[in-house]
Design an enzyme around this catalytic site. Structure first.
Site, PDB file in Angstrom:
ATOM      1  N   GLU A   1       6.319  53.098  50.895  1.00  0.00           N
ATOM      2  CA  GLU A   1       5.763  51.968  51.286  1.00  0.00           C
ATOM      3  C   GLU A   1       5.060  51.325  49.833  1.00  0.00           C
ATOM      4  OE1 GLU A   1       5.860  50.161  53.825  1.00  0.00           O
ATOM      5  OE2 GLU A   1       3.784  48.984  52.707  1.00  0.00           O
TER       6      GLU A   1
ATOM      7  N   SER B   1      21.499  59.876  37.878  1.00  0.00           N
ATOM      8  CA  SER B   1      22.430  58.601  38.959  1.00  0.00           C
ATOM      9  C   SER B   1      23.991  58.770  39.353  1.00  0.00           C
ATOM     10  CB  SER B   1      22.148  57.309  38.871  1.00  0.00           C
ATOM     11  OG  SER B   1      21.001  56.998  38.653  1.00  0.00           O
TER      12      SER B   1
ATOM     13  N   HIS C   1      19.878  53.139  52.383  1.00  0.00           N
ATOM     14  CA  HIS C   1      20.036  53.716  51.692  1.00  0.00           C
ATOM     15  C   HIS C   1      18.914  53.937  50.655  1.00  0.00           C
ATOM     16  CE1 HIS C   1      22.389  54.383  47.583  1.00  0.00           C
ATOM     17  NE2 HIS C   1      21.975  54.159  46.810  1.00  0.00           N
ATOM     18  N   SER C   2      18.216  53.032  49.988  1.00  0.00           N
ATOM     19  CA  SER C   2      17.117  52.791  49.014  1.00  0.00           C
ATOM     20  C   SER C   2      15.993  51.812  49.103  1.00  0.00           C
ATOM     21  CB  SER C   2      17.839  53.304  47.254  1.00  0.00           C
ATOM     22  OG  SER C   2      18.039  51.769  47.467  1.00  0.00           O
TER      23      SER C   2
END
Lengths: 433, 347
Positions: free
Chosen positions: A108, A194, A323-324
């Site tokens: 959020e 990453s 996923h993100s």
């Protein structure tokens, strides 16, 4: 005699310094070379066959999925219940639910522009907690990016999680990386990067180091089913087996690599199907069953250390979240599919039902914990948000162990520039120390 | 000792002095395709000197992990031409390990060695000099020895350096370069260029095999042009020693505000090379475009603009892959370098 002489010649021509190689007694060689019973190839001495037969992968059923509980959290075979103490099971539950709560708040917060990016762990909490609980806290963990629960289990605080996501001056990573790229030296969790799969051969090297150091520790390497397609994954599995490294490869097969479903990721029997091909002990488990994950990891650790060999665990699960924060999964999967997993096969519900059946949990505790949990998360959140970012000069630190002159030169140039153009840079958000 | 013997000696000393040190890569167990690891497995054991499967990305990744977990990891890539599969591990991971973790983790005890450069018949895939690719990656150190004495000391320095290091060994020098190498243990400083020949008219910069070519050019220039060349071996490509090539600590304001004092200083013998000679020639085997000569040229023209008497010249491999039959035409040989010196001196 002729074949042996040729063999000797072949061996000698290969060695750089022409050492004599002991190739065994003459009679032994004669026996082996003249035997018709088995093939003699150095690469494989399995069996002969005169039948022209290709192996049909579709005829194999696939490695079965080990579980302890059914989807409702009822233990099926009591001998498989690890009978963990109440305190530990409650800790597992609280960890999974706190992770879930933290995920909601931070997801959020990205939507509100407070942090730049976030990845949730919805549906996979069981894989994190079940496996982390079975490790020694000093076992080194190499993760991919969706293993925050393992850090939480080990004691990474809400403040630490949030400091990293906010990239503030208390971030252990000094504000260098995007959110969820956690790392902790204290908790033996190597900082996340990453690029996918790069952690895998590194985990093998670390395990080799540990083997040499004889420190009684193993290495845990998490990765997703998508990542297993990377070349580094193949490299890691092969190296770990050939070099006898005490590493546990834990694949979170959650069905999706962003939008790519597993049926577009591989054609064979998942990731577990590859283990035996590398000469590795392998198991497939129900990732949403904390006890199955716990048992498998426990056993894997034992084998890895007692036999100095790698073990592959493929934990089947489902990625309930996107996923993100940069992804909207309704673009490639149905809301019904997601709802099924959320409502009918969730690691948290299954464990809660187990706890209820044991009389270790109830509605009152659930309500109290929910409120306490939310309060803890919210206050940590508020604290993290208020903090300044690190001093901007941190840009130039830690490139090398010592700062070389050319980087010092660039730092000085930027210092002068920022002084001159101060009002154009967001200096007030950054620490002066 | 020749170059491979010096390297062998250096590795032996590293393993003898550091119980956590390990050497691994393709074919290192029997001694390596260039004999750099001969006798090491026998002496130090199979758990310390061992073969890996044929996989450069695996070798690099394994090395990074071993270093992170406390070992001194010395990896061998069989040919620098094959280091490219390991590029992701080296540049995205090794180079950035310390930075991205805020210093919590690092792989400083990793060293990767690889034979590089032309060997006479190596063609596209056994002749490459890839130093420029890695020079562009902050966090790495890149070192190229010119001979056995330097190699032994530099390799030991790299192994002990607290940053991931790439050590490119010019393979043609493995047997042909023979020097009286001290038997004792010694290190040599990284990021320090060597002035091999002092001169006044032009500065020549190179590394590895090219240093020997440039030495001949110095002699040719002296004999045929009466030109005095200053020869510098850069030694470390990253971080590179800009100061020796061109003094940089003279404040810019001093230069602009007090030109006559500057003139006096520039005539003084203390000044570093290009400010002294006013001419710079850089030579390397790697292709011209974005070769490391480009970085040196850009930096030196920036810092020594007012001192330059001629444009900075680069004599390099052409912007083509490295050819087989045409190697004598491809290389930045002494005649191409000599011709460049002539041009610069007569500019």
């Amino acid at each position: 005699m002729l074949p042996i002489r040729l063999a000797c010649y072949g061996l000698r021509s290969v060695t750089a310094n022409c050492k004599r190689i002991n190739i065994g007694s003459l009679s032994q060689i004669t026996r082996e070379f003249s035997s018709d019973e088995r093939p003699q190839f150095p690469g494989s001495r399995s069996q002969w066959t005169e039948k022209l037969e290709f192996i049909r992968p579709d005829l194999y059923d696939g490695i079965p999925v080990y579980r302890v509980m059914d989807r409702k959290g009822k233990v099926i075979d009591p001998s498989q219940d690890p009978q963990l103490p109440q305190e530990m099971v409650i800790k597992m539950y609280k960890c999974m639910t706190q992770l879930n709560t933290m995920d909601r708040i931070l997801y959020e917060s990205q939507r509100q522009g407070r942090i730049s990016f976030y990845m949730t762990n919805y549906g996979e909490e069981g894989t994190h907690i079940g496996s982390a609980a079975a490790l020694d806290p000093k076992d080194l963990i190499f993760g991919q990016y969706r293993e925050a629960g393992t850090l939480m289990w080990r004691g990474f605080t809400l403040d630490q999680f949030m400091n990293q996501c906010y990239g503030n001056m208390d971030d252990g990573g000094k504000g260098k990386q995007m959110p969820v790229h956690y790392g902790s030296k204290e908790l033996n969790f190597v900082t996340i990067s990453s690029p996918l799969g790069t952690q895998m051969p590194q985990a093998v090297g670390a395990a080799y180091s540990y083997k040499r150091a004889q420190n009684g520790l193993c290495v845990m390497c998490y990765f997703g089913e998508g990542t297993s397609s990377e070349g580094d994954a193949h490299a890691a599995l092969n190296f770990s087996a050939t070099l006898d490294c005490p590493v546990i490869f834990f694949c979170r097969n959650n069905g999706y690599a962003i939008s790519t479903p597993s049926k577009e990721q591989y054609r064979g029997d998942g990731i577990a199907g590859r283990g035996p091909a590398y000469g590795m002990l392998t198991i497939r488990v129900d990732g949403n069953d904390v006890f199955a994950v716990y048992n498998a990891t426990s056993k894997a650790r034992q084998v890895a250390l007692n036999e100095m060999r790698p073990v592959l665990i493929e934990a089947m699960t489902y990625r309930i979240g996107h996923h993100s924060t940069s992804d909207d999964s309704t673009a490639y999967r149905s809301v019904d599919e997601v709802r099924y997993w959320d409502e009918r096969d969730h690691p948290i519900s299954r464990l809660r039902n187990y706890m209820l059946s044991k009389g270790w949990w109830g509605d009152a505790q659930e309500k109290e914990w929910k409120e306490d949990c939310k309060r803890q998360v919210m206050t940590a959140f508020a604290r993290a948000e208020k903090k300044l970012k690190p001093n901007w000069k941190e840009i130039f630190t830690d490139v090398y162990h010592e700062m070389p002159s050319h980087i010092t030169e660039q730092l000085k140039q930027m210092e002068e520039h920022v002084q001159k153009y101060a009002e154009h840079y967001p200096l007030k958000n950054f620490s002066k120390d | 000792m020749n170059l491979f013997q010096a390297i062998n000696n250096s590795l032996d000393l590293a393993l003898s002095s550091d119980p956590t040190a390990i050497i691994f890569g393709e074919d290192v167990a029997f001694g390596g395709v260039f004999r750099c690891t001969v006798g090491l497995q026998e002496k130090h054991g199979k758990s310390r000197v061992f073969n890996t499967p044929l996989c450069e990305q695996g070798i690099a990744g394994f090395g990074i992990g071993a270093a992170t977990a406390g070992a001194t990891a010395i990896a061998e890539i069989q040919f620098a031409d094959y280091i490219l599969p390991a590029f992701d591990q080296i540049c995205n991971e090794a180079a950035k390990y310390r930075y991205r973790s805020g210093g919590l983790y690092d792989c400083g005890s990793l060293t990767i060695r690889a034979p590089c450069s032309a060997v006479g018949h190596g063609a596209l895939y056994h002749s490459q000099s890839p130093e420029a690719f890695f020079a562009h990656c902050p966090g790495l150190k890149v070192v190229v020895p010119r001979g056995p004495i330097k190699a032994k000391g530099l390799l030991l320095s790299c192994i002990r350096d607290k940053n991931p290091c790439l050590f490119f060994e010019p393979k043609i020098l493995y047997r042909s370069a023979v020097e009286q190498v001290p038997v004792k243990e010694y290190t040599m400083p990284l990021s320090k260029a060597d002035i091999l020949v002092e001169g006044d008219d032009i500065t020549l910069v190179g590394w590895g095999t090219q240093v020997h070519v440039l030495r001949e050019v110095c002699q040719l220039a002296k004999d045929q042009l009466n030109v005095s060349c200053e020869l510098i071996d850069l030694v470390t490509i990253l971080p590179w020693d800009k100061e020796t090539i061109a003094q940089v600590d003279l404040p810019v304001c001093l230069l602009t505000v007090l030109p006559f004092i500057y003139l006096f200083i520039s005539l003084s013998k203390y000044l570093k090379s290009v400010k002294k000679t006013g001419r710079l020639l850089i030579a390397h085997e790697a292709p011209l475009t974005s070769g490391f000569g480009a970085e040196i040229a850009a930096s030196i023209q920036h810092d020594c603009f007012l001192n330059l008497e001629a444009p900075i010249e680069r004599v390099t491999g052409f912007d083509t892959p490295f050819p087989h039959m045409f190697e004598p035409f491809y290389m930045p040989d002494k005649w191409r370098c000599f011709e460049a010196v002539k041009k610069l001196v007569n500019y």
